[in-house]
Design an enzyme around this catalytic site. Sequence first.
Site, PDB file in Angstrom:
ATOM      1  N   SER A 125      -5.979  -2.989   3.024  1.00 50.38           N
ATOM      2  CA  SER A 125      -5.859  -3.542   1.668  1.00 50.38           C
ATOM      3  C   SER A 125      -4.612  -4.398   1.495  1.00 50.38           C
ATOM      4  O   SER A 125      -4.585  -5.291   0.637  1.00 50.38           O
ATOM      5  CB  SER A 125      -5.838  -2.405   0.642  1.00 50.38           C
ATOM      6  OG  SER A 125      -4.782  -1.488   0.918  1.00 50.38           O
TER       7      SER A 125
ATOM      8  N   GLY B 192      -8.871   0.265   2.566  1.00 48.69           N
ATOM      9  CA  GLY B 192      -9.156   1.612   3.040  1.00 48.69           C
ATOM     10  C   GLY B 192      -9.310   1.736   4.535  1.00 48.69           C
ATOM     11  O   GLY B 192      -9.475   2.846   5.051  1.00 48.69           O
TER      12      GLY B 192
ATOM     13  N   ASN C 251      -3.178   3.322   6.219  1.00 52.60           N
ATOM     14  CA  ASN C 251      -4.119   4.371   5.801  1.00 52.60           C
ATOM     15  C   ASN C 251      -4.119   5.550   6.765  1.00 52.60           C
ATOM     16  O   ASN C 251      -4.418   6.678   6.361  1.00 52.60           O
ATOM     17  CB  ASN C 251      -5.524   3.782   5.663  1.00 52.60           C
ATOM     18  CG  ASN C 251      -5.638   2.886   4.445  1.00 52.60           C
ATOM     19  OD1 ASN C 251      -5.339   3.281   3.332  1.00 52.60           O
ATOM     20  ND2 ASN C 251      -6.049   1.644   4.665  1.00 52.60           N
TER      21      ASN C 251
ATOM     22  N   ASP D 135       0.150   1.548  -8.743  1.00 52.58           N
ATOM     23  CA  ASP D 135      -0.095   2.658  -7.816  1.00 52.58           C
ATOM     24  C   ASP D 135       1.106   2.948  -6.915  1.00 52.58           C
ATOM     25  O   ASP D 135       1.134   3.961  -6.215  1.00 52.58           O
ATOM     26  CB  ASP D 135      -1.347   2.409  -6.976  1.00 52.58           C
ATOM     27  CG  ASP D 135      -1.253   1.155  -6.095  1.00 52.58           C
ATOM     28  OD1 ASP D 135      -0.157   0.570  -5.993  1.00 52.58           O
ATOM     29  OD2 ASP D 135      -2.287   0.774  -5.511  1.00 52.58           O
TER      30      ASP D 135
ATOM     31  N   HIS E 150       0.696  -0.743  -3.369  1.00 55.97           N
ATOM     32  CA  HIS E 150       0.369  -2.143  -3.089  1.00 55.97           C
ATOM     33  C   HIS E 150       1.326  -3.083  -3.822  1.00 55.97           C
ATOM     34  O   HIS E 150       1.618  -2.864  -5.004  1.00 55.97           O
ATOM     35  CB  HIS E 150      -1.072  -2.443  -3.515  1.00 55.97           C
ATOM     36  CG  HIS E 150      -2.085  -1.635  -2.777  1.00 55.97           C
ATOM     37  ND1 HIS E 150      -2.555  -0.432  -3.256  1.00 55.97           N
ATOM     38  CD2 HIS E 150      -2.708  -1.856  -1.594  1.00 55.97           C
ATOM     39  CE1 HIS E 150      -3.437   0.056  -2.395  1.00 55.97           C
ATOM     40  NE2 HIS E 150      -3.539  -0.785  -1.382  1.00 55.97           N
TER      41      HIS E 150
END
Length: 223
Positions: free
Chosen positions: A41, A78, A106, A194, A197
Amino acid sequence: MRLRVRYGAGALASKAALAVTLAWGQPATAEQVHILALGDSLTQGYGLLESEGFVPQLRAWLAARGHDVRIVNGGVSGDTTAGGLARVEWSLTPEIDAMIVTLGGNDLLRGIDPAVARGNIEGILKVAQAGELEVLLVGMQAPGNYGPDYKAAFEAIYPELAESYGTLLAGNFFDGLMEDGAAPADLDAFMQADGIHPNEDGVARIVETPGPQVEALIAQASE
């Protein structure tokens, strides 16, 4: 620039075009370099407008410095290192000259064994090596919550594989955001809600750090 072998009608057309060029005695011109950005991502541009993500901002940074480059956004939100390995071969279409690999974030979020992540990234580098592709490997900094041994083992993946496979190396994707050792999540002005990011401004800062290594990648791919 890699030499590619083509077959069939396309090859005949290419040979004919080459013959005409040689007959006219025209000087050779630099070709556009095609780079695959294989990642998750962070590469894909999660939560951002298309123009705000890592790939378009990197492309703009390079264009401003006179580079004729096309960067294919191979980021999948992801994705783990295993996912990158599973799709690297079909992602490398014939025109690709080089690859930026930004994977591992991830794996860290899921606490995947560093040995497994290492094996997956090494598999990606083997595919690139077989295709005679130049590579820029972008590292990841592991959090301390899995313990010092895990952190050391994971962070060692990138420099060790870069040395083994002769790739270029960018130490940590988030280096451009680091100030006095601060973690990315502490830099609220440059992160999305979040805390994982980067936002548009964060990406702009991030791009400046690996930018010179990408310029070196372009130079290698153009040889």
